[in-house]
Write a protein that holds these residues in place. Structure first.
Motif, PDB file in Angstrom:
ATOM      1  N   LEU A  68       0.813  -1.214   0.000  1.00 59.78           N
ATOM      2  CA  LEU A  68       0.000   0.000   0.000  1.00 59.78           C
ATOM      3  C   LEU A  68       0.851   1.269   0.000  1.00 59.78           C
ATOM      4  CD1 LEU A  68      -2.696  -1.060   2.629  1.00 59.78           C
ATOM      5  CD2 LEU A  68      -2.973  -0.942   0.147  1.00 59.78           C
ATOM      6  N   ALA A  69       1.974   1.233   0.705  1.00 59.90           N
ATOM      7  CA  ALA A  69       2.858   2.400   0.781  1.00 59.90           C
ATOM      8  C   ALA A  69       3.877   2.324  -0.356  1.00 59.90           C
ATOM      9  CB  ALA A  69       3.566   2.435   2.129  1.00 59.90           C
ATOM     10  N   THR A  70       3.981   3.389  -1.084  1.00 59.71           N
ATOM     11  CA  THR A  70       4.918   3.440  -2.204  1.00 59.71           C
ATOM     12  C   THR A  70       6.293   3.894  -1.717  1.00 59.71           C
ATOM     13  OG1 THR A  70       4.413   5.749  -2.670  1.00 59.71           O
ATOM     14  CG2 THR A  70       3.023   4.072  -3.751  1.00 59.71           C
ATOM     15  N   PRO A  71       7.312   3.695  -2.537  1.00 58.66           N
ATOM     16  CA  PRO A  71       8.634   4.236  -2.178  1.00 58.66           C
ATOM     17  C   PRO A  71       8.603   5.751  -1.958  1.00 58.66           C
ATOM     18  CG  PRO A  71       8.857   2.649  -3.953  1.00 58.66           C
ATOM     19  CD  PRO A  71       7.375   2.869  -3.747  1.00 58.66           C
ATOM     20  N   GLU A  72       7.713   6.441  -2.665  1.00 63.14           N
ATOM     21  CA  GLU A  72       7.587   7.885  -2.497  1.00 63.14           C
ATOM     22  C   GLU A  72       7.047   8.230  -1.108  1.00 63.14           C
ATOM     23  OE1 GLU A  72       7.799   6.827  -6.674  1.00 63.14           O
ATOM     24  OE2 GLU A  72       6.329   6.197  -5.179  1.00 63.14           O
ATOM     25  N   VAL A  73       6.072   7.457  -0.638  1.00 64.38           N
ATOM     26  CA  VAL A  73       5.547   7.673   0.718  1.00 64.38           C
ATOM     27  C   VAL A  73       6.630   7.338   1.738  1.00 64.38           C
ATOM     28  CG1 VAL A  73       3.869   6.870   2.439  1.00 64.38           C
ATOM     29  CG2 VAL A  73       3.119   7.362   0.105  1.00 64.38           C
ATOM     30  N   ALA A  74       7.352   6.250   1.504  1.00 66.01           N
ATOM     31  CA  ALA A  74       8.445   5.885   2.411  1.00 66.01           C
ATOM     32  C   ALA A  74       9.467   7.008   2.506  1.00 66.01           C
ATOM     33  CB  ALA A  74       9.109   4.591   1.944  1.00 66.01           C
ATOM     34  N   ALA A  75       9.771   7.652   1.374  1.00 69.33           N
ATOM     35  CA  ALA A  75      10.739   8.758   1.365  1.00 69.33           C
ATOM     36  C   ALA A  75      10.218   9.968   2.136  1.00 69.33           C
ATOM     37  CB  ALA A  75      11.078   9.148  -0.068  1.00 69.33           C
ATOM     38  N   VAL A  77       8.591   9.752   4.877  1.00 67.78           N
ATOM     39  CA  VAL A  77       8.839   9.417   6.274  1.00 67.78           C
ATOM     40  C   VAL A  77      10.327   9.487   6.586  1.00 67.78           C
ATOM     41  CG1 VAL A  77       8.661   7.589   8.021  1.00 67.78           C
ATOM     42  CG2 VAL A  77       6.779   7.975   6.426  1.00 67.78           C
ATOM     43  N   ARG A  78      11.105   8.832   5.738  1.00 64.62           N
ATOM     44  CA  ARG A  78      12.544   8.744   5.989  1.00 64.62           C
ATOM     45  C   ARG A  78      13.273   8.601   4.657  1.00 64.62           C
ATOM     46  NH1 ARG A  78      15.081   4.836  10.553  1.00 64.62           N
ATOM     47  NH2 ARG A  78      17.226   5.071   9.906  1.00 64.62           N
ATOM     48  N   ASP A  79      14.074   9.574   4.303  1.00 65.54           N
ATOM     49  CA  ASP A  79      14.753   9.610   3.005  1.00 65.54           C
ATOM     50  C   ASP A  79      15.605   8.388   2.718  1.00 65.54           C
ATOM     51  OD1 ASP A  79      13.755  12.166   2.425  1.00 65.54           O
ATOM     52  OD2 ASP A  79      15.414  13.119   3.485  1.00 65.54           O
ATOM     53  N   LEU A 127       5.770  12.712   9.687  1.00 60.59           N
ATOM     54  CA  LEU A 127       4.714  11.706   9.839  1.00 60.59           C
ATOM     55  C   LEU A 127       3.366  12.277   9.410  1.00 60.59           C
ATOM     56  CD1 LEU A 127       5.732  10.107  13.252  1.00 60.59           C
ATOM     57  CD2 LEU A 127       6.073   9.181  10.951  1.00 60.59           C
ATOM     58  N   ARG A 128       3.089  13.524   9.790  1.00 60.18           N
ATOM     59  CA  ARG A 128       1.829  14.151   9.377  1.00 60.18           C
ATOM     60  C   ARG A 128       1.738  14.251   7.854  1.00 60.18           C
ATOM     61  NH1 ARG A 128       3.228  17.941  13.399  1.00 60.18           N
ATOM     62  NH2 ARG A 128       2.177  17.461  15.344  1.00 60.18           N
ATOM     63  N   THR A 129       2.842  14.604   7.214  1.00 58.61           N
ATOM     64  CA  THR A 129       2.853  14.715   5.754  1.00 58.61           C
ATOM     65  C   THR A 129       2.545  13.369   5.110  1.00 58.61           C
ATOM     66  OG1 THR A 129       4.425  16.540   5.803  1.00 58.61           O
ATOM     67  CG2 THR A 129       4.267  15.305   3.729  1.00 58.61           C
ATOM     68  N   ALA A 130       3.186  12.301   5.598  1.00 58.16           N
ATOM     69  CA  ALA A 130       2.934  10.965   5.052  1.00 58.16           C
ATOM     70  C   ALA A 130       1.472  10.561   5.260  1.00 58.16           C
ATOM     71  CB  ALA A 130       3.865   9.953   5.688  1.00 58.16           C
ATOM     72  N   LEU A 131       0.911  10.829   6.430  1.00 60.07           N
ATOM     73  CA  LEU A 131      -0.496  10.509   6.678  1.00 60.07           C
ATOM     74  C   LEU A 131      -1.408  11.299   5.748  1.00 60.07           C
ATOM     75  CD1 LEU A 131      -0.738  10.258  10.572  1.00 60.07           C
ATOM     76  CD2 LEU A 131      -0.679   8.397   8.913  1.00 60.07           C
TER      77      LEU A 131
END
Length: 138
Positions: A68-75, A77-79, A127-131
């Motif tokens: 569900l989470a893409t590499p872009e979403v992972a980035a 959270v944490r680059d 974290l707020r941005t990723a959510l």
């Protein structure tokens, strides 16, 4: 008296309960508790304010979060992390969480999880941005 104290007292039949830990699902996809904690409210914050342990369960949502989470979403959270590491880091960085509960049969996954959960916390604004990104409809 917080809601948690009231419920523990009701269950114990006395205000002299011994509740000192709670367990809740905390992840980027089951984000209610994470979102509440980032805004300084909810059961995680109540428990943390009482000095109780908070155990985050289902940080990878049974493995489903990895698709569900893409590499872009992972980035967001944490680059420097892959999807699994970023998702674990998000749960471990939730304000008030003291432990992250994991299950795996792969020893390498344990080593990776220990590294990720022992790293400095992810800043709340990330974290707020990723959510926000995950909550945005396509």
């Amino acid at each position: 008296m917080t809601l948690l104290d009231r419920l523990a007292s009701e269950a114990a039949g006395s205000t002299e309960h011994h509740l000192r830990a709670i367990q809740l699902p905390v992840s980027l996809v089951m984000d209610t508790h994470l979102g509440e904690a980032l805004h300084g409210r909810g059961p995680i914050i109540q428990a943390a304010d009482r000095g109780w342990d908070v155990h985050a369960s289902a940080p990878l949502h049974g493995g489903e979060l990895l698709t569900l989470a893409t590499p872009e979403v992972a980035a967001l959270v944490r680059d420097d992390a892959g999807t699994a590491a970023a998702c674990l880091a998000a749960a471990a960085s939730c304000p008030g969480v003291t432990r992250v509960l994991l299950a795996t049969g792969n020893p390498a996954h344990w080593d990776d999880a220990l590294t990720v959960t022992g790293a400095p916390a992810i800043p709340p604004h990330r974290l707020r941005t990723a959510l926000d990104v995950l909550a945005t409809p396509d």
